[in-house]
Design an enzyme around this catalytic site. Structure first.
Site, short mmCIF file in Angstrom:
data_model
loop_
_atom_site.label_atom_id
_atom_site.label_comp_id
_atom_site.label_asym_id
_atom_site.label_seq_id
_atom_site.Cartn_x
_atom_site.Cartn_y
_atom_site.Cartn_z
N LYS A 53 7.34 27.25 61.11
CA LYS A 53 8.15 28.46 61.29
C LYS A 53 9.64 28.13 61.16
O LYS A 53 10.38 28.83 60.47
CB LYS A 53 7.86 29.10 62.66
CG LYS A 53 6.50 29.77 62.71
CD LYS A 53 6.08 30.18 64.12
CE LYS A 53 4.65 30.73 64.09
NZ LYS A 53 4.10 31.03 65.40
N GLN A 97 5.73 30.40 71.49
CA GLN A 97 4.46 29.98 70.86
C GLN A 97 3.33 30.03 71.89
O GLN A 97 3.43 29.47 72.97
CB GLN A 97 4.63 28.55 70.29
CG GLN A 97 3.43 28.05 69.51
CD GLN A 97 3.17 28.85 68.23
OE1 GLN A 97 4.09 29.23 67.52
NE2 GLN A 97 1.91 29.10 67.94
N ASP A 120 7.54 38.81 67.29
CA ASP A 120 6.08 38.68 67.22
C ASP A 120 5.40 40.03 67.49
O ASP A 120 4.22 40.21 67.21
CB ASP A 120 5.58 37.66 68.27
CG ASP A 120 5.14 36.35 67.64
OD1 ASP A 120 4.92 36.31 66.41
OD2 ASP A 120 5.00 35.36 68.39
#
Ligand code: NDP
Length: 290
Positions: A53, A97, A120
């Protein structure tokens, strides 16, 4: 019938070129999109995902930063860092994460992220907005899947769509997006009584299970579009150590009309849509003047 292969790398490249152009235009006005990824613990797969990422951001010309904590870090310390990032105008996207260690309340951590920086799309407020059909950020994996349909001109209105998997990060938002696109949606899971009955009538079949080659050719309706979200590492057999999806690709591609491979399908699109959401967040911040 041999299926069209939906190439995630090619589509990702096309979208990333557009994102780069938009990021350059934004930078010319003094805003560089910025993403911070928070990693707690030493999970090997998470470390790879985070590295990818951050690298993708740098390649796209974004500012990006990884903040790592040991597995026993106190949730209060992570919450304090999120509060600091929420107030930092250089940072447009914050991603924690998952999975987090067991002593964390994951929902509390996700809900601490400012909704306008939740790239997200996992904040409760953003999930609610998605449910209402007015998404602020679409979760990256199902967003990437929708881009395949759009790019390949696959119509969804009136289609029977079956999603296997009901997780908050893939299955549920995927079902919601298909529903909003006009498909008739069935969500299957481990307690579904007759999975075959559902999969065999799917025009669109999305597998997000986490079980290698679970979806066989016999489960697929001839001509169906099959999207394989799974990423599994094979433990045994001649392909041990290799990555594979939730779909038996070699057999299913002979039945389906279109299919995503693993690797090279949904995976590259997930990171691409993270870039897209971060860029979008930066563009909105620039418009607001914050
Ligand atoms: P989860 O483990 O959270 O969810 C798996 C789902 O599959 C659950 O809803 C579960 O049902 C269902 N399931 C498990 N076994 C069966 C079965 N025998 N029959 C029917 N349904 C079953 O996984 P995620 O949603 O997080 O991820 C799914 C897969 O996608 C994984 O391989 C993951 O690595 C991959 N992934 C890939 C991404 C990408 O970028 N390509 C991004 C995110 C995930 P129940 O709810 O009843 O337990």
């Amino acid at each position: 019938m041999t299926a069209i292969i939906l190439d995630g790398n090619a589509l990702a490249q096309k979208l990333r070129a557009d994102f780069r152009t938009r990021a350059e235009a934004l930078a010319a006005q003094g805003t560089r999109p910025g993403l911070v990824v928070i990693l707690v613990g030493e999970d090997a797969a998470s470390q790879v995902y985070v590295r990818n990422k951050v690298a993708a951001c740098e390649k796209a010309g974004f500012y990006s930063e990884k903040i790592s904590y040991p597995p026993d870090v106190s949730p209060a310390l992570v919450l304090a860092k999120i509060a600091e990032l929420n107030a930092d105008p250089k940072i447009h996207g914050i991603l924690v994460q998952l999975p987090l260690p067991a002593h964390f309340d994951s929902d509390a951590i996700l809900d601490a992220i400012a909704p306008e920086k939740d790239v997200d799309g996992f904040h409760a407020e953003n999930i609610g907005a998605l449910m209402q059909g007015k998404p602020r950020f679409i979760p990256c994996t199902p967003y990437g899947v929708m881009k395949f349909f759009e790019d390949a001109g696959i119509a969804l209105k009136g289609k029977e769509a079956v999603v296997i998997g009901r997780s908050n990060i893939v299955g549920k938002p995927m079902a919601m997006l298909l529903l909003h696109a006009g498909a008739t949606v069935t969500v299957c899971h481990s307690q579904t009584r007759d999975l075959l009955f559902h999969t065999q009538r799917a025009d669109i079949l999305v597998a997000a299970i986490g079980r290698p080659r679970f979806v066989t050719a016999a489960m697929v309706k001839p001509g169906a579009v099959v999207i394989d979200v799974g990423i599994n590492r094979l433990q045994a057999g001649p392909d041990a150590g290799k990555l594979c999806g939730d779909v038996d690709f070699d057999a299913v591609k002979e039945v389906a009309s279109a299919i995503t491979p693993v690797p090279g399908g949904v995976g590259p699109m997930t990171i691409t849509m993270l870039l897209g959401n971060t860029l979008e967040a930066a563009e909105r911040a620039a418009k607001r003047g914050t």
